[in-house]
Design an enzyme around this catalytic site. Structure first.
Site, PDB file in Angstrom:
ATOM      1  N   HIS A 130       0.863  -1.188   0.000  1.00 32.65           N
ATOM      2  CA  HIS A 130       0.000   0.000   0.000  1.00 32.65           C
ATOM      3  C   HIS A 130       0.907   1.249   0.000  1.00 32.65           C
ATOM      4  O   HIS A 130       0.953   1.998   0.975  1.00 32.65           O
ATOM      5  CB  HIS A 130      -0.917  -0.023   1.223  1.00 32.65           C
ATOM      6  CG  HIS A 130      -2.100   0.892   1.131  1.00 32.65           C
ATOM      7  ND1 HIS A 130      -2.407   1.629  -0.007  1.00 32.65           N
ATOM      8  CD2 HIS A 130      -3.073   1.204   2.042  1.00 32.65           C
ATOM      9  CE1 HIS A 130      -3.503   2.337   0.210  1.00 32.65           C
ATOM     10  NE2 HIS A 130      -3.923   2.102   1.444  1.00 32.65           N
ATOM     11  N   CYS A 261      -3.629   3.817   9.469  1.00 33.41           N
ATOM     12  CA  CYS A 261      -4.020   4.140   8.094  1.00 33.41           C
ATOM     13  C   CYS A 261      -5.529   4.336   7.967  1.00 33.41           C
ATOM     14  O   CYS A 261      -5.986   4.951   7.015  1.00 33.41           O
ATOM     15  CB  CYS A 261      -3.543   3.050   7.154  1.00 33.41           C
ATOM     16  SG  CYS A 261      -4.142   1.417   7.603  1.00 33.41           S
TER      17      CYS A 261
HETATM   18  N1   CP Z   1      -6.325   3.859   4.303  1.00 35.73           N
HETATM   19  C1   CP Z   1      -7.011   3.513   3.206  1.00 35.73           C
HETATM   20  O1   CP Z   1      -6.460   3.159   2.165  1.00 35.73           O
HETATM   21  O2   CP Z   1      -8.361   3.642   3.328  1.00 35.73           O
HETATM   22  P1   CP Z   1      -9.474   3.095   2.307  1.00 35.73           P
HETATM   23  O3   CP Z   1      -9.387   1.587   2.346  1.00 35.73           O
HETATM   24  O4   CP Z   1     -10.762   3.608   2.847  1.00 35.73           O
HETATM   25  O5   CP Z   1      -9.173   3.607   0.939  1.00 35.73           O
HETATM   26  N1  NVA Z   2      -4.472  -3.836   5.715  1.00 38.82           N
HETATM   27  C1  NVA Z   2      -5.720  -3.187   5.405  1.00 38.82           C
HETATM   28  C2  NVA Z   2      -5.481  -1.783   4.993  1.00 38.82           C
HETATM   29  C3  NVA Z   2      -6.731  -0.977   4.718  1.00 38.82           C
HETATM   30  C4  NVA Z   2      -6.425   0.413   4.261  1.00 38.82           C
HETATM   31  C5  NVA Z   2      -6.433  -3.968   4.307  1.00 38.82           C
HETATM   32  O1  NVA Z   2      -5.775  -4.397   3.368  1.00 38.82           O
HETATM   33  O2  NVA Z   2      -7.648  -4.149   4.408  1.00 38.82           O
END
Ligand code: CP
Ligand code: NVA
Length: 306
Positions: A130, A261
Site C-alpha cells: 500500500h 491508516c
Molecule cells: N487507508 C485507506 O487506504 O483507506 P481506504 O481503504 O478507505 O481507501
Molecule cells: N491492511 C488493510 C489496509 C486498509 C487500508 C487492508 O488491506 O484491508
C-alpha cells in the site's frame, strides 16, 4: 519511458523527497484558494476490486482539483480478468485515459495491468503493498518535522500490506522499523530479506513493549484485512494482545506520534483513548493522502511525458 508506482521501492529516496516538497506546495496552493491545474484535461481511471473510502475519495477529488477528471470503475463494472483479460483491460484503458489507479487483491494483477498499459499505473492497495498510504504517512511525518533517517517506527499487529510498504520505506530512508506480531503473522519472508539486503533495519518481535520502547511512531492497522473476513474470529483471538494502548504509549518516546491508516477498529488494534489522544495524527494522515497523491499524479505524468 512511463513510470508506475506499484511498490514503494519504485521510487528513489531523492524522488520521494521531491514528492514531499511538491505535495507541500500543492497543499499550500489549495489552502490559499489557488489550486494548480497541473493535469488540466487529463483523465484517471480508478479500478477497485475492494471497498475504499480514503483512496477513492482522495484520488477522485485530487484529479478534479488538478483540473482533470476521474472515472470510478467498481468491481461489478469491469470484472477484471473475468469479463475481459487484465491485459485487454489495460490496453483499452491506455488508449483513452492518461493514468490508472488500481486496488486489486493479487499484486500480480496490478503488475500485469502495468505491463500492458502504456500510461502510468498507481497501486491503490493490493494484498502485498500500500505505497500511497505510506508515502502520505512519511509526508505527514516530514510535516511534523521528523527526520526520516533518524526515527524508530513501531508497527503493532499483522505483517500485512501496510507493513510491507513500511519495510520498503525503511529500506529507502534507513530508519528503524520494529514489527510486533504474533507467531504465524510475520511479514513476507522474501520481502523482509530483500528489504534488509537493501539496508533496512527491521526488527521482528513478539513483544509490543519491546517494539514500542523508545519509538517515535506507534503505528497499527486492522487485524483482519480486506479479503480475510473468513478468518476474523480466529484473528481476534490471535491478536488480542497486539494493541496500541496507554501501556504501549508509556514505553514510547515522550513525543511519540500515533498513526493508523484507517479504517480503525477501536477496542481491537487501538484503544479509543489513544486514537483520540493529542499524540494521534490519524486524520492528518488521511488528509495528506489527497495532497501527496496529487503530487504523485502530477510527477508521474511529467516523468512519463504524458
Ligand atoms: N487507508 C485507506 O487506504 O483507506 P481506504 O481503504 O478507505 O481507501
Ligand atoms: N491492511 C488493510 C489496509 C486498509 C487500508 C487492508 O488491506 O484491508
Amino acid at each position: 519511458m512511463k513510470r508506475d508506482l506499484l511498490r514503494l521501492v519504485d521510487l528513489a529516496r531523492d524522488e520521494c523527497t521531491a514528492l514531499f516538497a511538491l505535495a507541500a506546495e500543492i497543499k499550500a496552493a489549495l489552502r490559499s484558494g489557488k489550486p494548480e491545474h497541473l493535469l488540466a484535461g487529463k483523465t484517471l481511471a480508478m479500478i477497485f476490486e475492494k471497498p475504499s473510502l480514503r483512496t477513492r475519495v482522495s484520488f477522485e477529488t485530487g484529479m478534479f482539483q488538478l483540473g482533470g477528471h476521474a472515472i470510478y470503475l467498481a468491481p461489478w463494472d469491469i470484472r477484471l480478468g473475468e469479463r475481459e483479460s487484465v491485459a485487454d483491460v489495460a490496453r483499452n484503458l491506455a488508449r483513452v485515459v492518461d493514468m490508472i489507479v488500481a486496488r486489486t487483491f493479487r499484486h500480480e494483477v496490478l503488475v500485469e495491468l502495468a505491463a500492458h498499459a502504456t500510461v502510468p499505473v498507481i497501486n491503490g492497495l493490493t494484498d502485498l503493498h500500500h505505497p500511497c498510504q505510506v508515502l502520505a504517512d512519511l509526508f505527514t511525518l516530514v510535516e511534523q518535522r521528523r527526520r526520516l533517517d533518524d526515527i524508530r517506527v513501531a508497527f503493532v499487529g499483522d505483517g500485512n500490506n501496510l507493513v510491507h510498504s513500511w519495510m520498503e520505506a525503511a529500506a529507502v530512508f534507513r530508519f528503524t522499523l520494529a514489527v510486533a506480531c504474533p507467531a504465524g503473522y510475520e511479514p513476507d519472508a522474501a520481502l523482509l530479506a530483500d528489504c534488509r539486503a537493501r539496508g533496512a533495519r527491521i526488527e521482528i518481535t513478539r513483544s509490543v513493549i519491546d517494539a514500542a520502547r523508545g519509538a517515535d511512531v506507534l503505528y497499527t492497522d486492522v487485524w483482519t484485512s480486506m479479503g480475510q473476513e473468513d478468518e476474523a474470529a480466529e484473528r481476534r483471538a490471535h491478536f488480542k494482545d497486539y494493541q496500541i494502548n496507554d501501556e504501549a504509549l508509556r514505553h514510547a518516546a515522550k513525543d511519540a506520534l500515533v498513526m493508523h491508516c484507517l479504517p480503525a477498529h477501536r477496542g481491537e488494534e487501538i484503544t479509543d483513548a489513544v486514537i483520540e489522544s493529542r499524540q494521534s495524527i490519524v486524520f492528518d494522515q488521511a488528509e495528506n493522502r489527497l495532497h501527496l497523491q496529487k503530487a504523485l499524479m502530477a510527477w508521474l505524468a511529467r516523468e512519463s511525458g504524458t
